[in-house]
Design a protein around this motif. Structure first.
Motif, mmCIF file in Angstrom:
data_model
loop_
_atom_site.group_PDB
_atom_site.id
_atom_site.type_symbol
_atom_site.label_atom_id
_atom_site.label_comp_id
_atom_site.label_asym_id
_atom_site.label_seq_id
_atom_site.Cartn_x
_atom_site.Cartn_y
_atom_site.Cartn_z
ATOM 1 N N TRP A 13 0.824 -1.217 0.000
ATOM 2 C CA TRP A 13 0.000 0.000 0.000
ATOM 3 C C TRP A 13 0.856 1.265 0.000
ATOM 4 O O TRP A 13 0.646 2.175 -0.798
ATOM 5 C CB TRP A 13 -0.940 -0.001 1.197
ATOM 6 C CG TRP A 13 -1.636 1.319 1.413
ATOM 7 C CD1 TRP A 13 -1.223 2.356 2.192
ATOM 8 C CD2 TRP A 13 -2.861 1.756 0.804
ATOM 9 N NE1 TRP A 13 -2.102 3.401 2.123
ATOM 10 C CE2 TRP A 13 -3.118 3.061 1.275
ATOM 11 C CE3 TRP A 13 -3.758 1.161 -0.080
ATOM 12 C CZ2 TRP A 13 -4.242 3.786 0.896
ATOM 13 C CZ3 TRP A 13 -4.880 1.890 -0.466
ATOM 14 C CH2 TRP A 13 -5.115 3.177 0.012
ATOM 15 N N VAL A 17 0.798 4.123 -3.050
ATOM 16 C CA VAL A 17 0.323 5.483 -2.793
ATOM 17 C C VAL A 17 1.450 6.490 -2.973
ATOM 18 O O VAL A 17 1.268 7.545 -3.601
ATOM 19 C CB VAL A 17 -0.276 5.587 -1.379
ATOM 20 C CG1 VAL A 17 -0.567 7.040 -1.013
ATOM 21 C CG2 VAL A 17 -1.552 4.768 -1.279
ATOM 22 N N GLU A 31 -4.708 7.981 -3.082
ATOM 23 C CA GLU A 31 -5.327 7.006 -2.182
ATOM 24 C C GLU A 31 -6.516 6.318 -2.852
ATOM 25 O O GLU A 31 -6.696 5.101 -2.731
ATOM 26 C CB GLU A 31 -5.777 7.687 -0.892
ATOM 27 C CG GLU A 31 -4.632 8.054 0.038
ATOM 28 C CD GLU A 31 -5.135 8.510 1.392
ATOM 29 O OE1 GLU A 31 -6.129 7.964 1.888
ATOM 30 O OE2 GLU A 31 -4.528 9.438 1.964
ATOM 31 N N GLN A 35 -6.763 2.348 -3.788
ATOM 32 C CA GLN A 35 -7.861 1.515 -3.304
ATOM 33 C C GLN A 35 -8.552 0.805 -4.463
ATOM 34 O O GLN A 35 -8.918 -0.377 -4.356
ATOM 35 C CB GLN A 35 -8.874 2.374 -2.546
ATOM 36 C CG GLN A 35 -9.943 1.577 -1.824
ATOM 37 C CD GLN A 35 -9.352 0.663 -0.764
ATOM 38 O OE1 GLN A 35 -8.685 1.113 0.157
ATOM 39 N NE2 GLN A 35 -9.585 -0.633 -0.898
ATOM 40 N N THR A 132 -1.238 7.460 4.817
ATOM 41 C CA THR A 132 -0.858 7.342 3.408
ATOM 42 C C THR A 132 0.232 6.306 3.183
ATOM 43 O O THR A 132 0.232 5.611 2.166
ATOM 44 C CB THR A 132 -0.380 8.706 2.866
ATOM 45 O OG1 THR A 132 0.699 9.184 3.667
ATOM 46 C CG2 THR A 132 -1.492 9.723 2.886
ATOM 47 N N GLY A 135 -1.309 2.761 5.318
ATOM 48 C CA GLY A 135 -2.659 2.316 5.011
ATOM 49 C C GLY A 135 -3.515 2.055 6.233
ATOM 50 O O GLY A 135 -4.531 1.366 6.140
#
Length: 415
Positions: A13, A17, A31, A35, A132, A135
């Motif tokens: 993650w 990001v 973000e 996702q 960020t 996550g």
């Protein structure tokens, strides 16, 4: 297959990001598209199989989603050239960039220093990076700060707006600005590690990927700032705690207290590395400043990690170190830990007196470890009915299932 996506989320993650923020400059877009990529993985991996490089696959999907979004946005045309050129997403942002000290161009490191810009309030810097980079959900971050979820959501929104409006650069700062950012960066790493070491919710006690990420970034920082003793102290602290991870739960997933852990399962290599780092950080040198809070905490962890068994633990020394830590970092959580150490060094009655003071102050209201600590001290004093009531209070506020199972087991033993 859901497990593979979950594992990829924990591991990838932050990189996905961070790469998208570098490419688009838009934190919310990054973000949202990240996702979307994980949602796509849930749909496609069961059919197509897990890709050989999950991070590369997720980064490509997320970047394509961002590209589609920017194409639909007339104001985003200038971003197209930054997003569209092909690049190998398997190692996004790993190469050093001109102007960044030491050649450290890792996107996650850039993201961390951006989040830790002095223009942001300290807690906002830490919270934004946890959101960020790691996550974590807003609720998990709120629990780490002992604040409400709505308040934390507003704090995150204000931090992102401040970065955008102030034009805070997305880069590792030049050498002359590094020291002033270090305190916030270390705070980010510390909370990141803690969020993995004891998860804020869910079934498992730990999120090992978060611990690993914190340790990896701490290693980068110590390489970037070799003269910073507190950075080495923090890395030592992480390693000494992480070394005990395998022994912290039993086969049923119930938390095992430190005194009952099977020390043969502790990672001897991590302990040795942590102790060596700590000794290096504390080594005498001209004009060496006093040990900072991370070095003191690492010294406490070393007392535990190097004791051959629980009975040999130097609790009087640990109590002294916690007293020093409380002077450096006045905090009710540190005071609670000192109460535990005092209870072990001088007897449960002495520890209980300190816990009762904290209880009356109300600064740890809703923090499950306060009644849990009180329950343990009462149990050791033979005050079983009061201990049972305190265990029930701890159960009501504990969010992690592994801890809840442990508290329930203690309560059952009293019954």
């Amino acid at each position: 297959m859901a497990g593979a996506v979950t594992a990829a989320f924990r591991a990838e993650w932050g990189q996905v990001v961070a790469t998208l923020i570098r490419l688009t400059g838009d934190w919310d877009l990054a973000e949202e598209c990240a996702q979307d990529a994980f949602t796509a993985a849930l749909e496609r991996w069961p059919r197509d199989g897990v890709p050989s490089r999950p991070g590369a696959w997720l980064t490509t999907v997320a970047r394509n989603r961002a590209l589609d979004r920017v194409r639909r946005d007339a104001a985003g045309a200038r971003k197209l050239a930054r997003i569209a050129p092909p690049e190998d997403p398997a190692e996004p942002g790993e190469a050093g960039e001109a102007g960044e000290p030491g050649g450290f161009g890792d996107d996650r490191l850039r993201l961390m220093f951006t989040c830790c810009h002095p223009a942001l309030p300290l807690e906002a810097r830490v919270a934004l990076t946890l959101r960020t980079l790691a996550g974590l959900t807003t609720g998990e971050i709120a629990r780490a700060f002992l604040v409400g979820q709505e308040a934390m959501s507003k704090r995150l929104t204000r931090a992102k707006r401040k970065i955008r409006d102030a034009g805070i650069p997305y880069r590792v700062p030049p050498p002359d600005l590094l020291p002033e950012r270090l305190t916030a960066v270390l705070g980010v790493l510390y909370l990141l590690f803690n969020a993995g070491y004891t998860a804020g919710g869910g079934d498992g006690l730990q999120r090992r990927a978060l611990c690993g990420e914190a340790i990896r970034l701490a290693r980068l920082l110590t390489a970037l700032l070799p003269a910073e003793r507190e950075a080495r102290g923090l890395l030592a602290l992480m390693l000494l705690h992480d070394a005990r991870s395998a022994a912290r739960t039993d086969t049923a997933g119930v938390l095992v207290p430190l005194e009952h852990q099977d020390r043969s399962r502790w990672d001897a290599a991590e302990i040795a590395e942590g102790v060596a780092l700590l000794e290096d950080a504390l080594a005498p040198a001209p004009d060496r400043p006093p040990a900072g809070p991370y070095q003191v905490q690492a010294a406490i962890a070393a007392c535990h990690a190097t004791a051959p068994d629980a009975a040999a633990t130097d609790w009087p020394q640990i109590a002294v170190l916690y007293e020093r830590l409380e002077r450096l970092v006045p905090s009710p959580v540190v005071a609670l830990n000192r109460a535990v150490a005092v209870g072990m060094a001088r007897g449960p009655a002495a520890g209980l007196a300190l816990v009762d003071e904290l209880d009356r102050a109300g600064t740890l209201a809703g923090y499950h470890l306060l009644p849990a600590t009180r329950a343990d001290l009462l149990r050791r004093l033979g005050r079983r009915a009061e201990a049972a009531a305190a265990y029930r209070s701890a159960l009501e506020s504990a969010a992690n299932d592994a801890e809840r199972r442990y508290l329930a087991r203690r309560l059952g033993e009293l019954a």
